[in-house]
Design a protein around this motif. Structure first.
Motif, PDB file in Angstrom:
ATOM      1  N   ALA A  70      34.876  39.545  36.704  1.00 38.76           N
ATOM      2  CA  ALA A  70      33.784  40.771  37.423  1.00 38.76           C
ATOM      3  C   ALA A  70      33.424  40.131  38.764  1.00 38.76           C
ATOM      4  N   ASP A  71      33.233  40.963  39.551  1.00 34.96           N
ATOM      5  CA  ASP A  71      32.554  40.793  40.916  1.00 34.96           C
ATOM      6  C   ASP A  71      31.197  40.579  40.607  1.00 34.96           C
ATOM      7  N   LYS A  72      30.581  41.087  39.862  1.00 35.35           N
ATOM      8  CA  LYS A  72      28.988  41.127  39.882  1.00 35.35           C
ATOM      9  C   LYS A  72      28.604  41.477  38.468  1.00 35.35           C
ATOM     10  N   ILE A  73      27.050  41.088  38.052  1.00 37.09           N
ATOM     11  CA  ILE A  73      26.702  41.559  36.896  1.00 37.09           C
ATOM     12  C   ILE A  73      25.413  42.024  37.232  1.00 37.09           C
ATOM     13  N   PHE A  74      24.980  43.375  36.766  1.00 39.00           N
ATOM     14  CA  PHE A  74      23.746  43.965  37.058  1.00 39.00           C
ATOM     15  C   PHE A  74      22.891  43.674  35.814  1.00 39.00           C
ATOM     16  N   VAL A  75      21.695  43.055  35.919  1.00 35.83           N
ATOM     17  CA  VAL A  75      20.971  42.854  34.693  1.00 35.83           C
ATOM     18  C   VAL A  75      19.468  43.231  35.065  1.00 35.83           C
ATOM     19  N   SER A  76      18.754  43.917  34.158  1.00 37.86           N
ATOM     20  CA  SER A  76      17.508  44.174  34.314  1.00 37.86           C
ATOM     21  C   SER A  76      16.863  43.412  33.175  1.00 37.86           C
ATOM     22  N   PRO A  77      16.009  42.329  33.545  1.00 40.56           N
ATOM     23  CA  PRO A  77      15.424  41.439  32.788  1.00 40.56           C
ATOM     24  C   PRO A  77      14.219  41.922  32.016  1.00 40.56           C
ATOM     25  N   ASP A  78      13.549  41.588  31.139  1.00 42.66           N
ATOM     26  CA  ASP A  78      12.276  41.982  30.341  1.00 42.66           C
ATOM     27  C   ASP A  78      11.272  41.392  30.941  1.00 42.66           C
ATOM     28  N   GLY A  79      11.624  40.144  31.520  1.00 46.21           N
ATOM     29  CA  GLY A  79      10.295  39.189  32.245  1.00 46.21           C
ATOM     30  C   GLY A  79      11.070  38.317  32.987  1.00 46.21           C
ATOM     31  N   PHE A  80      10.129  37.473  33.544  1.00 41.12           N
ATOM     32  CA  PHE A  80      10.610  36.477  34.681  1.00 41.12           C
ATOM     33  C   PHE A  80       9.432  35.463  34.712  1.00 41.12           C
ATOM     34  N   GLY A  81      10.158  34.020  34.763  1.00 37.99           N
ATOM     35  CA  GLY A  81       9.117  32.882  34.984  1.00 37.99           C
ATOM     36  C   GLY A  81       9.619  31.865  35.895  1.00 37.99           C
ATOM     37  N   GLU A  82       8.973  30.997  35.784  1.00 38.95           N
ATOM     38  CA  GLU A  82       9.295  29.769  36.759  1.00 38.95           C
ATOM     39  C   GLU A  82      10.547  29.446  36.709  1.00 38.95           C
ATOM     40  N   HIS A  83      11.162  29.575  35.579  1.00 36.58           N
ATOM     41  CA  HIS A  83      12.536  29.092  35.500  1.00 36.58           C
ATOM     42  C   HIS A  83      13.646  30.088  35.461  1.00 36.58           C
ATOM     43  N   GLY A  84      13.213  31.470  35.760  1.00 35.14           N
ATOM     44  CA  GLY A  84      14.332  32.283  35.966  1.00 35.14           C
ATOM     45  C   GLY A  84      13.904  33.744  35.138  1.00 35.14           C
ATOM     46  N   SER A  85      14.967  34.336  35.153  1.00 40.39           N
ATOM     47  CA  SER A  85      14.860  35.727  34.212  1.00 40.39           C
ATOM     48  C   SER A  85      14.985  35.660  32.663  1.00 40.39           C
ATOM     49  N   MET A  86      14.283  36.456  32.072  1.00 39.99           N
ATOM     50  CA  MET A  86      13.998  36.368  30.650  1.00 39.99           C
ATOM     51  C   MET A  86      14.147  37.659  30.005  1.00 39.99           C
ATOM     52  N   LEU A 126      16.673  30.172  38.087  1.00 41.21           N
ATOM     53  CA  LEU A 126      16.819  30.573  39.341  1.00 41.21           C
ATOM     54  C   LEU A 126      17.985  30.387  40.171  1.00 41.21           C
ATOM     55  N   ASP A 127      18.436  29.312  39.969  1.00 41.06           N
ATOM     56  CA  ASP A 127      19.572  28.781  40.734  1.00 41.06           C
ATOM     57  C   ASP A 127      20.774  29.574  40.571  1.00 41.06           C
ATOM     58  N   ARG A 139       4.980  38.939  44.238  1.00 39.68           N
ATOM     59  CA  ARG A 139       3.616  37.975  44.491  1.00 39.68           C
ATOM     60  C   ARG A 139       4.410  36.759  45.130  1.00 39.68           C
ATOM     61  N   CYS A 140       3.293  36.170  45.928  1.00 37.13           N
ATOM     62  CA  CYS A 140       3.388  35.106  46.936  1.00 37.13           C
ATOM     63  C   CYS A 140       4.083  33.638  45.991  1.00 37.13           C
ATOM     64  N   SER A 141       3.507  33.367  44.770  1.00 34.02           N
ATOM     65  CA  SER A 141       4.257  32.046  44.097  1.00 34.02           C
ATOM     66  C   SER A 141       5.439  32.463  43.537  1.00 34.02           C
ATOM     67  N   THR A 142       5.733  33.665  43.210  1.00 33.66           N
ATOM     68  CA  THR A 142       7.187  34.097  42.625  1.00 33.66           C
ATOM     69  C   THR A 142       8.121  33.920  43.724  1.00 33.66           C
ATOM     70  N   LEU A 143       7.757  34.602  44.869  1.00 37.76           N
ATOM     71  CA  LEU A 143       8.336  34.857  46.366  1.00 37.76           C
ATOM     72  C   LEU A 143       8.884  33.340  46.580  1.00 37.76           C
ATOM     73  N   LYS A 144       7.927  32.459  46.502  1.00 35.97           N
ATOM     74  CA  LYS A 144       8.299  31.090  46.938  1.00 35.97           C
ATOM     75  C   LYS A 144       9.309  30.519  46.239  1.00 35.97           C
ATOM     76  N   GLN A 145       9.260  30.489  45.197  1.00 36.01           N
ATOM     77  CA  GLN A 145      10.108  30.077  44.170  1.00 36.01           C
ATOM     78  C   GLN A 145      11.508  30.763  44.338  1.00 36.01           C
ATOM     79  N   LEU A 146      11.571  32.062  44.534  1.00 38.46           N
ATOM     80  CA  LEU A 146      12.659  32.722  44.779  1.00 38.46           C
ATOM     81  C   LEU A 146      13.540  32.330  46.342  1.00 38.46           C
ATOM     82  N   GLU A 147      12.827  32.150  47.142  1.00 40.60           N
ATOM     83  CA  GLU A 147      13.165  31.583  48.389  1.00 40.60           C
ATOM     84  C   GLU A 147      13.770  30.321  48.552  1.00 40.60           C
TER      85      GLU A 147
END
Length: 166
Positions: A70-86, A126-127, A139-147
């Protein structure tokens, strides 16, 4: 070809793809209640059915998903943390990871509130995440990790509100 995981948010992706030439591979049994485009190809992965979420999980999902590219997977996570989607469910997380192994890009669809909520088990670090579509700036801390991990952040356009006359 796109993978789409289970959930009400990802059902909206399937609706949005109406009229586009695309093959949709999913474990989302709820999509069978949609008015599907007859020109699209829908492939429902086999597996054990979880009635509460209308999702197919288990070893059959992994075996079926591995047959596709597949070209892409679309995922709707239940949560998110400093290590990624959950995910809130181990079996669902395993199904999502199985689909993602055959996808070139991982795209999350998450309300900003979801990006502030932890859940039970990690889906993707995240990677591995390429893009997040969200309703508000995280929010800022999540945004920083994503960037820091090069995750592209896209804001979904505001949906028009309907006003009722009194």
């Amino acid at each position: 070809t796109v993978f789409v995981n289970a959930g009400s948010t990802t059902l909206e992706i399937i609706r949005h793809l109406h009229g586009k030439k695309v093959r949709i591979v999913t474990n989302n049994a709820a999509c069978l209640s949609l008015d599907l485009d007859p020109h699209q190809e829908l492939i429902l992965l086999g597996g054990d059915y979880q009635n509460d979420a209308q999702v197919l999980v288990g070893p059959l999902v992994r075996a079926c998903a591995s047959q596709f590219s597949a070209d892409k997977i679309f995922v709707s996570p239940d949560g998110f943390g400093e290590h990624g989607s959950m995910s809130a469910d181990l079996m669902r997380a395993e199904a999502i990871r199985a689909m993602a192994e055959s996808a070139d890009k991982i795209t999350l669809l998450a309300e900003a509130a979801t990006l502030d909520r932890k859940s039970l088990v990690q889906e993707f670090p995240l990677d591995k995440i390429d893009c997040i579509y969200t309703d508000e700036r995280p929010r800022c801390s999540t945004l920083k990790q994503l960037e820091q991990h090069g995750v592209q952040i896209e804001m979904a356009p505001a949906s028009p509100r309907t006003h009722r006359e009194s």
